[in-house]
Scaffold this motif. Structure first.
Motif, mmCIF file in Angstrom:
data_model
loop_
_atom_site.group_PDB
_atom_site.id
_atom_site.type_symbol
_atom_site.label_atom_id
_atom_site.label_comp_id
_atom_site.label_asym_id
_atom_site.label_seq_id
_atom_site.Cartn_x
_atom_site.Cartn_y
_atom_site.Cartn_z
ATOM 1 N N ARG A 191 0.845 -1.190 0.000
ATOM 2 C CA ARG A 191 0.000 0.000 0.000
ATOM 3 C C ARG A 191 0.884 1.245 0.000
ATOM 4 O O ARG A 191 2.104 1.138 0.116
ATOM 5 N N ASP A 192 0.268 2.409 -0.145
ATOM 6 C CA ASP A 192 1.064 3.644 -0.156
ATOM 7 C C ASP A 192 0.839 4.438 1.132
ATOM 8 O O ASP A 192 -0.015 4.097 1.957
ATOM 9 N N PHE A 193 1.642 5.495 1.313
ATOM 10 C CA PHE A 193 1.499 6.382 2.478
ATOM 11 C C PHE A 193 1.755 7.810 1.997
ATOM 12 O O PHE A 193 2.835 8.358 2.146
ATOM 13 N N PRO A 194 0.778 8.449 1.383
ATOM 14 C CA PRO A 194 0.981 9.752 0.733
ATOM 15 C C PRO A 194 1.386 10.857 1.706
ATOM 16 O O PRO A 194 0.928 10.910 2.846
ATOM 17 N N PHE A 195 2.262 11.745 1.222
ATOM 18 C CA PHE A 195 2.630 12.946 1.966
ATOM 19 C C PHE A 195 3.194 13.955 0.982
ATOM 20 O O PHE A 195 3.395 13.657 -0.204
ATOM 21 N N LYS A 196 3.429 15.165 1.432
ATOM 22 C CA LYS A 196 4.073 16.168 0.597
ATOM 23 C C LYS A 196 5.124 16.909 1.401
ATOM 24 O O LYS A 196 5.043 17.020 2.626
ATOM 25 N N VAL A 197 6.123 17.419 0.685
ATOM 26 C CA VAL A 197 7.170 18.259 1.268
ATOM 27 C C VAL A 197 6.980 19.667 0.717
ATOM 28 O O VAL A 197 6.758 19.838 -0.487
ATOM 29 N N GLN A 198 7.031 20.661 1.593
ATOM 30 C CA GLN A 198 6.824 22.025 1.119
ATOM 31 C C GLN A 198 7.726 23.015 1.854
ATOM 32 O O GLN A 198 8.242 22.733 2.938
ATOM 33 N N ALA A 199 7.895 24.173 1.223
ATOM 34 C CA ALA A 199 8.646 25.292 1.803
ATOM 35 C C ALA A 199 8.126 26.560 1.138
ATOM 36 O O ALA A 199 7.731 26.543 -0.029
ATOM 37 N N THR A 200 8.126 27.653 1.889
ATOM 38 C CA THR A 200 7.605 28.921 1.375
ATOM 39 C C THR A 200 8.735 29.940 1.281
ATOM 40 O O THR A 200 9.414 30.218 2.269
ATOM 41 N N VAL A 201 8.928 30.461 0.078
ATOM 42 C CA VAL A 201 9.933 31.502 -0.156
ATOM 43 C C VAL A 201 9.289 32.862 0.070
ATOM 44 O O VAL A 201 8.181 33.127 -0.427
ATOM 45 N N ILE A 202 9.948 33.717 0.836
ATOM 46 C CA ILE A 202 9.431 35.057 1.101
ATOM 47 C C ILE A 202 10.405 36.095 0.536
ATOM 48 O O ILE A 202 11.581 35.803 0.311
ATOM 49 N N ASN A 203 9.898 37.297 0.312
ATOM 50 C CA ASN A 203 10.754 38.384 -0.142
ATOM 51 C C ASN A 203 11.634 38.878 1.003
ATOM 52 O O ASN A 203 11.151 39.113 2.113
ATOM 53 N N GLU A 204 12.908 39.036 0.710
ATOM 54 C CA GLU A 204 13.847 39.573 1.680
ATOM 55 C C GLU A 204 14.992 40.235 0.935
ATOM 56 O O GLU A 204 15.391 39.787 -0.150
#
Length: 334
Positions: A191-204
């Motif tokens: 079976r599977d085990f779904p997930f996601k990886v994320q990151a948010t880029v901000i202005n600097e």
């Protein structure tokens, strides 16, 4: 004479075949999850940390023994390259607005790459499960952004990589004998085990360095001379970030008209004017935001270091011979 006749016939007897297989993978059920579905590296990615931001995720697996006797369970947990390119494990990529990307990797506690082949799947030792019991295990997965893959030029916005569907695989098998329980050998459940990886880029925007403007030695009779430094301001802004730079002399004049003071007695003054080009455009600090600063210098970040030249003109040096200096404050609005 009596003749005896013998009658021959074929008697079919039902035969029942019994086959005992010493495996019981169907007697257990296993599930897995990664950080309840989302591994969020950071909500504040900038060029300053785009090459090294990291977080740890928790990969959890649970197996339940539904049989009336104990079973040994073997589990294998694998992951491919994700929805950007499932075939490439290093680097993996999160994608964001307008094709922006962030390269990252996922590694096991020993530093090895976590993947989906025999050398990179996570495979804990087989474990014993008593009847009608659930056993749970955990492993820490290191998720890190990678240098040398252009992360610093990523633009503002949420970046993510999806590991749903067939991008993950949990295979498991049970057996009454620990030595023969192997999740990498058929037959097994999957079976599977779904997930996601994320990151948010901000202005600097970050000022890396500033350099002094050295006007050199001038005769007291000199008038209206100019000096400059083409590396006076070295700064880095997020790709696509709009910025507006203001310069403020120590006297606070918003039009960039400052005064140098002699470094010996602090009694003598030498006026000067800050400029953004050699043609005489005033460089000041008459606003505190991008929109309200009208005599600054504007630009757009590209995720790499950008240099700005500062010009200084001295209208008249007919003052007491001495060394003169002033401090200018750089304000970056974005």
């Amino acid at each position: 004479m009596k003749l005896r006749q013998w009658h021959y016939g074929l008697l079919l007897l039902p035969i029942v075949l019994w086959l005992s297989i010493n495996s019981a993978h169907a007697d257990i059920t296993c599930t897995a999850s990664m950080n309840t579905g989302t591994v969020n590296i950071s909500n504040t990615i900038t060029p300053s940390n785009a090459n090294n931001a990291q977080i740890t995720g928790t990969l959890t697996y649970s197996c339940t023994n539904n049989a009336l006797s104990e079973r040994y369970a073997s589990v294998c947990l694998g992951v491919d390259g994700g929805d950007y390119n499932s075939a490439i494990l290093h680097p993996r990529y999160m994608t964001g607005p307008n094709g922006s990307k962030l390269a990252f990797t996922m590694t096991l506690p020993n530093g090895a790459l976590w993947g989906n082949d025999n050398d990179s799947v996570y495979k804990p030792n087989s474990f014993l499960i008593p009847p009608n019991t659930t056993v749970t295990g955990h492993v820490v997965i290191n998720v890190s952004l990678l240098p040398n893959f252009g992360n610093t030029v990523a633009s503002q916005g949420v970046h993510s990589s999806d590991f749903s569907g067939n991008h993950t695989t949990l295979t498991y098998q049970s057996h009454i004998d620990q030595t023969t329980s192997d999740c990498e050998k058929s037959p097994y459940e999957q079976r599977d085990f779904p997930f996601k990886v994320q990151a948010t880029v901000i202005n600097e925007c970050k000022i890396n360095t500033t350099s002094d403007i050295i006007l050199g030695s001038r005769p007291a009779s000199a008038t209206s001379f100019i000096g400059s430094n083409n590396r006076a301001i070295d700064m880095t802004c997020t790709s696509g970030a709009l910025y507006n730079i203001g310069l403020a002399p120590s006297n606070g004049d918003v039009t960039g008209r400052g005064v140098m003071i002699d470094t010996g007695s602090n009694n003598y003054l030498l006026p000067y004017q800050l400029l953004s080009n050699s043609s005489g455009r005033v460089w000041g600090n008459n606003g505190s935001t991008y929109a309200t600063l009208t005599n600054g210098v504007t630009g757009e970040g590209n995720g790499t270091a950008q240099l700005h030249t500062v010009y200084v003109t001295v209208p008249n040096s007919d003052v007491k011979p001495a060394s003169y200096s002033d401090t200018v404050t750089v304000h970056v609005n974005y």
